[in-house]
Scaffold this motif. Sequence first.
Motif, PDB file in Angstrom:
ATOM      1  N   GLY A 191       8.199   8.324   3.119  1.00 44.32           N
ATOM      2  CA  GLY A 191       9.387   7.660   2.520  1.00 44.32           C
ATOM      3  C   GLY A 191       8.315   6.524   1.852  1.00 44.32           C
ATOM      4  O   GLY A 191       9.742   5.355   2.152  1.00 44.32           O
ATOM      5  N   VAL A 192       7.494   6.561   1.856  1.00 46.04           N
ATOM      6  CA  VAL A 192       7.801   4.896   1.165  1.00 46.04           C
ATOM      7  C   VAL A 192       7.670   4.428  -0.310  1.00 46.04           C
ATOM      8  O   VAL A 192       8.042   5.127  -1.493  1.00 46.04           O
ATOM      9  N   ARG A 193       8.195   3.703  -0.216  1.00 50.51           N
ATOM     10  CA  ARG A 193       8.978   2.709  -1.471  1.00 50.51           C
ATOM     11  C   ARG A 193       8.167   1.512  -2.278  1.00 50.51           C
ATOM     12  O   ARG A 193       8.780   0.930  -3.289  1.00 50.51           O
ATOM     13  N   GLN A 194       7.453   0.641  -1.322  1.00 52.66           N
ATOM     14  CA  GLN A 194       6.998   0.009  -1.461  1.00 52.66           C
ATOM     15  C   GLN A 194       5.376  -0.171  -0.809  1.00 52.66           C
ATOM     16  O   GLN A 194       5.270   0.864  -0.008  1.00 52.66           O
ATOM     17  N   PHE A 195       4.947  -0.107  -1.755  1.00 54.60           N
ATOM     18  CA  PHE A 195       3.009  -0.203  -1.609  1.00 54.60           C
ATOM     19  C   PHE A 195       2.844  -1.105  -2.102  1.00 54.60           C
ATOM     20  O   PHE A 195       3.024  -2.284  -3.191  1.00 54.60           O
ATOM     21  N   VAL A 196       1.221  -2.044  -1.686  1.00 55.25           N
ATOM     22  CA  VAL A 196       0.682  -3.584  -1.820  1.00 55.25           C
ATOM     23  C   VAL A 196      -0.713  -2.696  -3.003  1.00 55.25           C
ATOM     24  O   VAL A 196      -1.430  -1.006  -2.665  1.00 55.25           O
ATOM     25  N   VAL A 197      -1.361  -3.248  -4.153  1.00 58.99           N
ATOM     26  CA  VAL A 197      -2.266  -2.873  -4.578  1.00 58.99           C
ATOM     27  C   VAL A 197      -3.909  -4.041  -4.657  1.00 58.99           C
ATOM     28  O   VAL A 197      -2.970  -5.140  -4.865  1.00 58.99           O
ATOM     29  N   ALA A 198      -4.187  -3.607  -4.219  1.00 64.00           N
ATOM     30  CA  ALA A 198      -5.546  -4.229  -3.500  1.00 64.00           C
ATOM     31  C   ALA A 198      -7.483  -2.965  -4.093  1.00 64.00           C
ATOM     32  O   ALA A 198      -7.117  -2.424  -3.869  1.00 64.00           O
ATOM     33  N   GLY A 199      -8.533  -3.756  -4.639  1.00 65.67           N
ATOM     34  CA  GLY A 199      -9.181  -3.102  -5.307  1.00 65.67           C
ATOM     35  C   GLY A 199      -9.903  -3.742  -6.709  1.00 65.67           C
ATOM     36  O   GLY A 199     -10.026  -4.484  -7.312  1.00 65.67           O
ATOM     37  N   ILE A 200     -10.980  -3.033  -7.016  1.00 65.48           N
ATOM     38  CA  ILE A 200     -11.622  -3.474  -8.440  1.00 65.48           C
ATOM     39  C   ILE A 200     -10.915  -2.037  -9.150  1.00 65.48           C
ATOM     40  O   ILE A 200     -11.062  -1.677  -9.111  1.00 65.48           O
ATOM     41  N   GLN A 201     -10.884  -2.101 -10.217  1.00 57.62           N
ATOM     42  CA  GLN A 201     -10.979  -3.526 -11.045  1.00 57.62           C
ATOM     43  C   GLN A 201      -9.446  -4.408 -11.583  1.00 57.62           C
ATOM     44  O   GLN A 201      -8.859  -3.110 -11.508  1.00 57.62           O
ATOM     45  N   SER A 202      -9.796  -5.723 -11.490  1.00 54.36           N
ATOM     46  CA  SER A 202      -8.409  -6.337 -10.915  1.00 54.36           C
ATOM     47  C   SER A 202      -7.651  -5.487 -12.491  1.00 54.36           C
ATOM     48  O   SER A 202      -6.357  -5.245 -11.955  1.00 54.36           O
ATOM     49  N   ASN A 203      -8.037  -5.594 -13.901  1.00 54.91           N
ATOM     50  CA  ASN A 203      -7.459  -5.751 -14.828  1.00 54.91           C
ATOM     51  C   ASN A 203      -7.419  -4.030 -14.892  1.00 54.91           C
ATOM     52  O   ASN A 203      -7.501  -3.557 -16.259  1.00 54.91           O
ATOM     53  N   MET A 204      -8.065  -2.992 -14.524  1.00 51.66           N
ATOM     54  CA  MET A 204      -8.262  -2.074 -15.267  1.00 51.66           C
ATOM     55  C   MET A 204      -7.888  -0.872 -14.057  1.00 51.66           C
ATOM     56  O   MET A 204      -6.818  -0.647 -13.818  1.00 51.66           O
ATOM     57  N   CYS A 205      -7.985  -0.526 -13.305  1.00 51.36           N
ATOM     58  CA  CYS A 205      -7.795   0.863 -12.428  1.00 51.36           C
ATOM     59  C   CYS A 205      -6.749  -0.088 -11.575  1.00 51.36           C
ATOM     60  O   CYS A 205      -5.120   0.816 -11.026  1.00 51.36           O
ATOM     61  N   ALA A 206      -6.830  -1.118 -10.869  1.00 54.30           N
ATOM     62  CA  ALA A 206      -5.250  -1.892 -10.072  1.00 54.30           C
ATOM     63  C   ALA A 206      -4.269  -2.255 -11.035  1.00 54.30           C
ATOM     64  O   ALA A 206      -3.169  -1.832 -10.673  1.00 54.30           O
ATOM     65  N   GLU A 207      -4.086  -2.586 -11.997  1.00 55.77           N
ATOM     66  CA  GLU A 207      -3.116  -2.748 -12.905  1.00 55.77           C
ATOM     67  C   GLU A 207      -2.981  -1.756 -13.643  1.00 55.77           C
ATOM     68  O   GLU A 207      -1.544  -1.938 -13.591  1.00 55.77           O
ATOM     69  N   THR A 208      -3.201  -0.642 -13.316  1.00 51.94           N
ATOM     70  CA  THR A 208      -2.907   0.424 -14.107  1.00 51.94           C
ATOM     71  C   THR A 208      -1.935   1.301 -12.832  1.00 51.94           C
ATOM     72  O   THR A 208      -0.989   1.822 -13.124  1.00 51.94           O
ATOM     73  N   THR A 209      -2.241   1.442 -11.964  1.00 52.02           N
ATOM     74  CA  THR A 209      -1.955   2.150 -10.475  1.00 52.02           C
ATOM     75  C   THR A 209       0.147   1.140 -10.496  1.00 52.02           C
ATOM     76  O   THR A 209       0.941   1.645 -10.103  1.00 52.02           O
ATOM     77  N   ALA A 210      -0.858  -0.206 -10.878  1.00 59.20           N
ATOM     78  CA  ALA A 210       0.658  -1.265 -10.188  1.00 59.20           C
ATOM     79  C   ALA A 210       1.543  -0.704 -11.698  1.00 59.20           C
ATOM     80  O   ALA A 210       2.632  -0.720 -11.130  1.00 59.20           O
ATOM     81  N   HIS A 211       1.588  -0.648 -12.755  1.00 60.04           N
ATOM     82  CA  HIS A 211       1.552  -0.730 -13.900  1.00 60.04           C
ATOM     83  C   HIS A 211       2.839   0.938 -13.726  1.00 60.04           C
ATOM     84  O   HIS A 211       3.957   1.510 -13.801  1.00 60.04           O
ATOM     85  N   MET A 212       2.019   1.798 -13.115  1.00 64.02           N
ATOM     86  CA  MET A 212       2.551   2.844 -13.179  1.00 64.02           C
ATOM     87  C   MET A 212       3.753   3.182 -11.837  1.00 64.02           C
ATOM     88  O   MET A 212       4.667   3.722 -12.096  1.00 64.02           O
ATOM     89  N   GLY A 213       3.096   1.807 -10.789  1.00 61.60           N
ATOM     90  CA  GLY A 213       4.106   2.400  -9.833  1.00 61.60           C
ATOM     91  C   GLY A 213       5.633   1.741 -10.154  1.00 61.60           C
ATOM     92  O   GLY A 213       6.488   2.233  -9.804  1.00 61.60           O
ATOM     93  N   GLY A 214       5.369   0.418 -10.921  1.00 63.17           N
ATOM     94  CA  GLY A 214       6.549  -0.220 -10.987  1.00 63.17           C
ATOM     95  C   GLY A 214       7.357   0.631 -11.892  1.00 63.17           C
ATOM     96  O   GLY A 214       8.610   1.088 -11.434  1.00 63.17           O
ATOM     97  N   ASN A 215       7.072   1.251 -13.304  1.00 55.12           N
ATOM     98  CA  ASN A 215       7.050   2.997 -13.879  1.00 55.12           C
ATOM     99  C   ASN A 215       8.576   3.885 -12.701  1.00 55.12           C
ATOM    100  O   ASN A 215       9.357   4.311 -13.098  1.00 55.12           O
ATOM    101  N   LEU A 216       7.459   3.993 -11.772  1.00 55.47           N
ATOM    102  CA  LEU A 216       8.305   5.363 -11.794  1.00 55.47           C
ATOM    103  C   LEU A 216       8.948   4.789 -10.082  1.00 55.47           C
ATOM    104  O   LEU A 216       9.534   5.560  -9.568  1.00 55.47           O
TER     105      LEU A 216
END
Length: 153
Positions: free
Chosen positions: A71-96
């Motif tokens: 039932g997760v609708r919100q999540f926090v992104v932290a980790g390495i690399q800001s502009n690679m994995c973290a940003e890509t996961t955030a972009h996809m999460g927003g799109n989803l």
Amino acid sequence: MAGEWEAGRLRTARLLEVRVAAAAGVRGERLQGVRGEEEGQGSGADLLVTKTVNSAFYGSPDLRAWFGAQGVRQFVVAGIQSNMCAETTAHMGGNLGYEVLFALDATYTFDLVGPWGWTLSAEELARATAVSLHGGGFATVAATEELVAAAAR
């Protein structure tokens, strides 16, 4: 930040990224969120996702399916690399359709050289990530302290 999250009894997922150099047949590992697979499994995290590409949504087990089951609708992104994995996961999460919170000060990146010898410092890349995520409406960019305080409420 993970300790604060776990102390608040909030669900956590840790990511283990495994990169394979196919041509050389060499296995290389980069870790996001944990220092090693054994530590990640014993860290108190509810889920350990192993991935071979930038987005955590293309890992195993399936993060989106797990979020749905929990039932997760919100999540926090932290980790390495800001502009690679973290940003890509955030972009996809927003799109989803997830509400994505991006803890900028809990991410890390490195200087990069691009085409024509263009170089951006880690600070410039982190700022560009924050602007892209915020300006594009993909995520709310915040400081760890703000997120921990909000979770405590």
